[in-house]
Design an enzyme around this catalytic site. Structure first.
Site, short mmCIF file in Angstrom:
data_model
loop_
_atom_site.label_atom_id
_atom_site.label_comp_id
_atom_site.label_asym_id
_atom_site.label_seq_id
_atom_site.Cartn_x
_atom_site.Cartn_y
_atom_site.Cartn_z
N HIS A 60 0.81 -1.24 0.17
CA HIS A 60 0.12 -0.06 0.00
C HIS A 60 0.85 1.24 -0.16
O HIS A 60 0.42 2.25 -0.44
CB HIS A 60 -1.10 0.04 1.50
CG HIS A 60 -2.00 -0.75 0.75
ND1 HIS A 60 -3.42 -0.46 0.78
CD2 HIS A 60 -2.20 -2.18 0.66
CE1 HIS A 60 -4.39 -1.26 0.81
NE2 HIS A 60 -3.64 -2.49 0.41
N SER A 102 4.02 7.70 2.22
CA SER A 102 2.90 8.76 2.13
C SER A 102 1.71 8.08 2.91
O SER A 102 0.73 8.69 3.30
CB SER A 102 2.51 9.00 0.81
OG SER A 102 2.63 7.93 -0.10
N THR A 134 0.28 -16.08 1.28
CA THR A 134 0.34 -17.54 2.00
C THR A 134 0.46 -17.08 3.48
O THR A 134 0.27 -17.95 4.25
CB THR A 134 1.85 -18.04 1.58
OG1 THR A 134 1.93 -19.22 2.30
CG2 THR A 134 2.90 -17.16 1.98
#
Ligand code: HEM
Length: 335
Positions: free
Chosen positions: A73, A83, A199
């Site tokens: 992300h 950020s 996983t």
């Protein structure tokens, strides 16, 4: 709409070339990164991150996978510049974007940062902490402890629309996925290798039950490709197709906290949780990789590939040298 913007940009960066090459086009602009960047300025940086991560995961093991996801992300949205950590100010930031809804790890990155501030004030960037924490999350779940490049600096801009546009949704098909990755100069191999991160960890029913169990392609039915014995188990956990259902399901139910090859075995037997996991079987190159890893005796090849793909992701749009800043607190910059 979001995807349309992505498609246009994909064309600009010659997506086809990146996809065909497997590991993508060379990621530009990471010249200032180096393994051991803090060797002189903060020699204990990597060991301190690992020590703190050990404590974090011992307190709550679900935070390991959360912190691995955190790197995706950060890096996919405006590059690896921390950020994602910034609290919204003048405009709504990435933190408050729709794809960040279930993201966790903000406090833990801040906690690692304050430990590093005590040891080496104003030296180690939040962006590097995110990358080191992700590496150690993998290691602490029995995955590889690969060398990480450091030397990133932190950005000051964070905008929710960037997160909405650049992060692939779990309902993505293989064409969409390859575009989302190629826009970042990442190829099919990065896609199939990094997807193996699933996983470890868990997902909320709201992230996948609509697509896979109740309203596949808007047709009000179950995804026909979903494994027939797995589907009823998922239906038991996710009773309605409510997009706000926060019930957790483990993504690799047999070993949800062990970084191993079982993700590929699950996907190969049509037990991938998301449309995006299952989609890896819809392309010759990614399918062959899934098949090979599903039947591999050793994790050696995968661990090598994983180190390389994480290094590629860690190079996305980094700020180095005099660009960006090192700040004291990750969630806020000083004007
Ligand atoms: C290929 C496209 C990808 C898609 C569509 C995708 C989507 C998602 C979604 C929807 C979740 C569950 C969120 C929730 O319900 O709470 C998730 C979890 C996760 N993702 Fe991905 N992801 C992708 C790639 C990646 C990559 C590249 C990484 C890491 C390098 C990653 C690491 C993880 C981890 C570790 C979790 C579990 C988080 C937790 O347990 O808190 N994913 N992903």
């Amino acid at each position: 709409m979001a995807l349309l913007g992505v498609v246009v940009r994909a064309l600009i960066v010659a997506a086809a070339a990146a996809v065909a090459s497997g590991s993508g086009l060379p990621v530009p602009g990471y010249d200032g990164l180096a393994v051991g960047f803090y060797r002189k300025t903060c020699p204990q940086a990597e060991e301190l991150v690992l020590a703190e991560m050990r404590e974090i995961v011992a307190e709550d093991r679900t935070l390991g996978p959360a912190l691995l996801r955190f790197m995706l992300h950060d890096c996919f949205v405006r590059g690896c510049d921390a950020s994602i950590m910034l609290i919204s100010r003048n405009q709504t930031g990435e933190r408050d974007a729709v794809p960040s809804y279930s993201l966790r790890g903000y406090e833990q990155i801040e906690r690692i940062k304050s430990r590093l501030e005590e040891a080496c004030p104003m030296t180690v960037s939040c962006a590097d902490i995110i990358v080191m924490a992700a590496r150690d999350a993998v290691y602490l779940s029995k995955g590889p402890r690969y060398p990480v490049e450091t030397g990133r600096r932190d950005g000051k801009v964070s905008c929710d629309m960037d997160a909405n546009n650049d992060l692939p949704p779990p309902g993505s098909n293989i064409v969409d996925l390859k575009i989302y990755f190629s826009v970042k100069n990442l190829g099919w191999k990065d896609l199939v290798v990094l997807s193996g991160s699933h996983t470890i960890g868990r997902a909320q029913c709201g992230s996948f039950a609509g697509d896979r169990l109740y309203n596949y392609s808007g047709q009000g039915k179950q995804d026909p490709s979903l494994n027939a014995t797995y589907a009823p188990e998922l239906r038991k956990a996710c009773v309605a197709g409510d997009p706000k259902d926060e019930t957790f399901v483990e993504m690799d139910p047999g070993s949800p906290y062990t970084f191993d090859l079982s993700y590929y075995r699950e996907v190969y037997s049509n037990k991938g949780l998301f449309v995006s996991d299952q989609a890896l079987l819809a392309d010759k190159w990614t399918r062959d990789y899934v098949a090979r890893m599903a039947s591999a005796y050793s994790t050696d090849e995968y661990f090598r590939d994983y180190a390389e793909a994480m290094t590629n992701m860690g190079r996305l749009e980094v700020l180095t040298g005099d660009n960006g800043e090192i700040r004291k607190v990750c969630s806020a910059y000083v004007d």
